[in-house]
Scaffold this motif. Structure first.
Motif, mmCIF file in Angstrom:
data_model
loop_
_atom_site.group_PDB
_atom_site.id
_atom_site.type_symbol
_atom_site.label_atom_id
_atom_site.label_comp_id
_atom_site.label_asym_id
_atom_site.label_seq_id
_atom_site.Cartn_x
_atom_site.Cartn_y
_atom_site.Cartn_z
ATOM 1 N N ASN A 1 22.920 -15.437 73.399
ATOM 2 C CA ASN A 1 22.362 -14.598 74.470
ATOM 3 C C ASN A 1 21.192 -13.746 73.980
ATOM 4 O OD1 ASN A 1 23.836 -15.308 76.745
ATOM 5 N ND2 ASN A 1 24.356 -13.191 77.224
ATOM 6 N N ILE A 2 20.605 -14.109 72.833
ATOM 7 C CA ILE A 2 19.521 -13.336 72.234
ATOM 8 C C ILE A 2 18.170 -13.864 72.719
ATOM 9 C CG2 ILE A 2 18.411 -12.592 70.084
ATOM 10 C CD1 ILE A 2 21.231 -11.459 70.391
ATOM 11 N N VAL A 3 17.325 -12.927 73.154
ATOM 12 C CA VAL A 3 15.979 -13.243 73.633
ATOM 13 C C VAL A 3 14.975 -12.449 72.806
ATOM 14 C CG1 VAL A 3 14.414 -13.027 75.609
ATOM 15 C CG2 VAL A 3 16.761 -13.731 75.980
ATOM 16 N N ARG A 4 13.933 -13.124 72.361
ATOM 17 C CA ARG A 4 12.835 -12.466 71.636
ATOM 18 C C ARG A 4 11.755 -12.118 72.659
ATOM 19 N NH1 ARG A 4 11.119 -15.120 66.176
ATOM 20 N NH2 ARG A 4 12.920 -13.900 65.559
ATOM 21 N N ILE A 5 11.175 -10.916 72.521
ATOM 22 C CA ILE A 5 10.199 -10.398 73.472
ATOM 23 C C ILE A 5 8.913 -10.014 72.749
ATOM 24 C CG2 ILE A 5 9.758 -8.557 75.164
ATOM 25 C CD1 ILE A 5 12.308 -9.638 76.103
ATOM 26 N N SER B 1 19.921 0.425 71.368
ATOM 27 C CA SER B 1 19.617 1.023 72.667
ATOM 28 C C SER B 1 19.933 0.040 73.789
ATOM 29 C CB SER B 1 18.133 1.381 72.780
ATOM 30 O OG SER B 1 17.746 2.290 71.790
ATOM 31 N N ASP B 2 20.562 0.545 74.842
ATOM 32 C CA ASP B 2 20.767 -0.242 76.047
ATOM 33 C C ASP B 2 19.547 -0.086 76.925
ATOM 34 O OD1 ASP B 2 23.404 -1.216 75.551
ATOM 35 O OD2 ASP B 2 24.200 0.765 76.045
ATOM 36 N N PRO C 1 11.602 -7.140 80.013
ATOM 37 C CA PRO C 1 11.753 -8.061 81.136
ATOM 38 C C PRO C 1 13.205 -8.414 81.485
ATOM 39 C CG PRO C 1 11.018 -9.246 79.192
ATOM 40 C CD PRO C 1 11.068 -7.791 78.829
ATOM 41 N N VAL C 2 14.162 -8.057 80.619
ATOM 42 C CA VAL C 2 15.576 -8.360 80.855
ATOM 43 C C VAL C 2 16.430 -7.133 80.506
ATOM 44 C CG1 VAL C 2 15.334 -10.842 80.423
ATOM 45 C CG2 VAL C 2 15.831 -9.310 78.513
ATOM 46 N N SER C 3 17.661 -7.131 80.997
ATOM 47 C CA SER C 3 18.600 -6.048 80.672
ATOM 48 C C SER C 3 19.477 -6.463 79.499
ATOM 49 C CB SER C 3 19.494 -5.748 81.881
ATOM 50 O OG SER C 3 18.716 -5.284 82.962
ATOM 51 N N GLY C 4 19.806 -5.495 78.645
ATOM 52 C CA GLY C 4 20.681 -5.786 77.517
ATOM 53 C C GLY C 4 20.615 -4.716 76.454
ATOM 54 N N LYS C 5 20.900 -5.126 75.221
ATOM 55 C CA LYS C 5 20.928 -4.198 74.079
ATOM 56 C C LYS C 5 19.920 -4.674 73.038
ATOM 57 C CE LYS C 5 24.940 -2.683 72.653
ATOM 58 N NZ LYS C 5 24.998 -1.236 72.803
ATOM 59 N N ILE C 6 19.116 -3.729 72.526
ATOM 60 C CA ILE C 6 18.157 -4.030 71.467
ATOM 61 C C ILE C 6 18.957 -4.360 70.196
ATOM 62 C CG2 ILE C 6 16.236 -3.166 70.055
ATOM 63 C CD1 ILE C 6 15.367 -3.105 72.928
ATOM 64 N N THR C 7 18.741 -5.567 69.654
ATOM 65 C CA THR C 7 19.485 -5.971 68.462
ATOM 66 C C THR C 7 18.616 -6.039 67.211
ATOM 67 O OG1 THR C 7 19.144 -8.315 68.949
ATOM 68 C CG2 THR C 7 21.180 -7.303 69.771
ATOM 69 N N LYS C 8 17.302 -6.184 67.393
ATOM 70 C CA LYS C 8 16.422 -6.346 66.234
ATOM 71 C C LYS C 8 15.007 -5.917 66.602
ATOM 72 C CE LYS C 8 15.354 -9.971 62.856
ATOM 73 N NZ LYS C 8 15.537 -11.406 62.560
ATOM 74 N N GLU D 1 19.976 -8.651 73.135
ATOM 75 C CA GLU D 1 21.132 -9.417 73.578
ATOM 76 C C GLU D 1 21.255 -9.181 75.073
ATOM 77 O OE1 GLU D 1 25.853 -10.135 72.655
ATOM 78 O OE2 GLU D 1 24.789 -8.578 71.566
ATOM 79 N N VAL D 2 21.026 -10.228 75.834
ATOM 80 C CA VAL D 2 20.983 -10.108 77.290
ATOM 81 C C VAL D 2 22.371 -9.830 77.840
ATOM 82 C CG1 VAL D 2 20.460 -11.342 79.435
ATOM 83 C CG2 VAL D 2 18.953 -11.577 77.469
ATOM 84 N N GLU D 3 22.412 -8.883 78.772
ATOM 85 C CA GLU D 3 23.641 -8.514 79.454
ATOM 86 C C GLU D 3 23.837 -9.473 80.629
ATOM 87 O OE1 GLU D 3 23.853 -4.931 82.318
ATOM 88 O OE2 GLU D 3 24.373 -4.167 80.337
ATOM 89 N N GLY D 4 25.009 -10.034 80.752
ATOM 90 C CA GLY D 4 25.274 -10.947 81.867
ATOM 91 C C GLY D 4 24.789 -12.349 81.576
ATOM 92 N N ASP D 5 24.501 -13.082 82.632
ATOM 93 C CA ASP D 5 24.118 -14.489 82.526
ATOM 94 C C ASP D 5 22.670 -14.639 82.066
ATOM 95 O OD1 ASP D 5 22.892 -17.053 83.874
ATOM 96 O OD2 ASP D 5 25.055 -17.410 83.743
ATOM 97 N N LEU D 6 22.476 -15.240 80.893
ATOM 98 C CA LEU D 6 21.148 -15.384 80.310
ATOM 99 C C LEU D 6 20.222 -16.213 81.193
ATOM 100 C CD1 LEU D 6 19.163 -15.072 77.913
ATOM 101 C CD2 LEU D 6 20.148 -17.173 77.003
#
Length: 129
Positions: free
Chosen positions: A23-27, A50-51, A73-80, A106-111
């Motif tokens: 569920n990890i997205v790079r931005i 951070s959320d 662009p997405v909701s979630g938690k900053i992982t890196k 790490e995207v919250e909910g359905d990626l």
């Protein structure tokens, strides 16, 4: 003409997103955005853990011309964070899709659902051309 990559999705605010794993997205910001900003001299990064919600400001990018907010662009938690930007903010100019990425979330909910709300490469190209 700016480079727009087919495998990425894009926000209205000129950020790109790429599924890395799970569920990890790079931005990062798009080639178009870095061209508009000019020479980038500083990138303010958020804190790991951070959320964030889609549309939230997660930092800023300072260029010789201006300071611009960076929007998530997405909701979630900053992982890196891309720590290289602290000493080499110009990577956002020279490598916006590789070494100049900004955060991983790490995207919250359905990626797939979260990414489907963003623009395809074709739709983003129509917006900036």
């Amino acid at each position: 003409m700016s480079e727009i990559r087919e495998q990425l999705v894009y926000s209205e605010d000129h950020e790109w997103a790429l599924k890395v794993e799970g569920n990890i997205v790079r931005i990062g910001i798009t080639d178009h955005a870095q061209c508009q900003l000019g020479d980038i001299v500083f990138v303010e990064l958020p804190e790991v853990g951070s959320d964030v919600a889609a549309g939230d400001s997660i930092g800023s990018i300072e260029s010789v011309k201006t300071v611009s907010e960076l929007y998530c662009p997405v909701s979630g938690k900053i992982t890196k964070l891309n720590g290289d930007l602290e000493s080499q903010p110009e990577l956002v100019n020279s490598e916006p899709y590789e070494g100049g990425w900004i955060v991983e979330i790490e995207v919250e909910g359905d990626l797939e659902e979260a990414l489907a709300k963003l623009l395809t490469a074709e739709a983003y190209r129509a917006k900036v051309d």
